[in-house]
Write a protein that holds these residues in place. Structure first.
Motif, short mmCIF file in Angstrom:
data_model
loop_
_atom_site.label_atom_id
_atom_site.label_comp_id
_atom_site.label_asym_id
_atom_site.label_seq_id
_atom_site.Cartn_x
_atom_site.Cartn_y
_atom_site.Cartn_z
N ASN A 12 0.82 -1.20 0.00
CA ASN A 12 0.00 0.00 0.00
C ASN A 12 0.86 1.26 0.00
O ASN A 12 0.51 2.25 -0.62
CB ASN A 12 -0.94 0.00 1.20
N TYR A 15 1.89 1.73 -3.47
CA TYR A 15 0.73 2.18 -4.23
C TYR A 15 0.45 3.66 -4.02
O TYR A 15 0.18 4.40 -4.97
CB TYR A 15 -0.47 1.32 -3.83
N VAL A 16 0.55 4.13 -2.79
CA VAL A 16 0.32 5.54 -2.50
C VAL A 16 1.42 6.39 -3.14
O VAL A 16 1.16 7.47 -3.67
CB VAL A 16 0.23 5.79 -0.98
N THR A 19 0.66 6.63 -6.87
CA THR A 19 -0.46 7.53 -7.15
C THR A 19 -0.11 8.99 -6.88
O THR A 19 -0.65 9.87 -7.52
CB THR A 19 -1.69 7.16 -6.30
N SER A 20 0.81 9.25 -5.96
CA SER A 20 1.19 10.64 -5.73
C SER A 20 2.11 11.15 -6.83
O SER A 20 2.14 12.35 -7.10
CB SER A 20 1.85 10.80 -4.36
N PRO A 32 -4.36 10.19 -5.21
CA PRO A 32 -3.77 9.79 -3.93
C PRO A 32 -4.65 10.04 -2.71
O PRO A 32 -4.46 9.43 -1.68
CB PRO A 32 -2.49 10.62 -3.85
N PRO A 36 -6.56 5.11 -2.23
CA PRO A 36 -5.37 4.76 -1.44
C PRO A 36 -5.42 5.27 0.00
O PRO A 36 -4.94 4.61 0.91
CB PRO A 36 -4.21 5.39 -2.19
N LEU A 37 -6.00 6.43 0.21
CA LEU A 37 -6.09 6.96 1.58
C LEU A 37 -7.08 6.16 2.42
O LEU A 37 -6.86 5.96 3.62
CB LEU A 37 -6.47 8.43 1.56
N THR A 40 -5.29 2.98 3.34
CA THR A 40 -4.28 3.29 4.36
C THR A 40 -4.92 3.45 5.72
O THR A 40 -4.40 2.97 6.73
CB THR A 40 -3.52 4.57 3.98
N ASN A 71 2.06 2.55 8.10
CA ASN A 71 0.75 3.06 7.72
C ASN A 71 0.58 4.53 8.05
O ASN A 71 -0.35 5.17 7.57
CB ASN A 71 -0.35 2.24 8.37
N PRO A 74 1.99 7.02 4.59
CA PRO A 74 1.14 7.50 3.49
C PRO A 74 0.16 8.59 3.93
O PRO A 74 -0.15 9.49 3.14
CB PRO A 74 0.37 6.25 3.05
N VAL A 78 0.11 12.19 1.98
CA VAL A 78 -1.07 12.82 1.39
C VAL A 78 -1.38 14.14 2.10
O VAL A 78 -1.80 15.10 1.47
CB VAL A 78 -2.27 11.85 1.44
#
Length: 85
Positions: A12, A15-16, A19-20, A32, A36-37, A40, A71, A74, A78
């Motif tokens: 994850n 992945y974040v 996406t960012s 993001p 994904p949030l 997370t 965790n 992320p 964000v």
């Protein structure tokens, strides 16, 4: 179980990060602060719950702390997008 949660948390985190870096705002899975949030946040809650229901073993407690830290990253990644707008 905690190793699986750690593995999913690392995936994850990747992945974040992807996406960012991508600039697509049309796809909900590549924004993001969307999907994904949410994942997370769910993984963060699961890592805290696994820390609460921990056994007395120090190696298992270390995995729970590592899950919580992974965790949190992320969420902070964000959050800085909203601070520096």
């Amino acid at each position: 179980m905690k190793l699986l949660l750690l593995f999913i948390s690392v995936l994850n985190l990747i992945y974040v990060f992807i996406t960012s870096v991508s600039d697509e705002f049309d796809n909900i899975f590549l924004v993001p602060f969307g999907f994904p949030l949410i994942t997370t946040t769910i993984l963060f809650i699961l890592s805290v719950v696994s820390f609460i229901f921990d056994e007395n073993g120090t190696s298992k407690r270390t995995l729970s702390i590592l899950n919580t830290i992974i965790n949190t990253l992320p969420i902070l990644l964000v959050a800085q997008m909203f601070i520096f707008l």
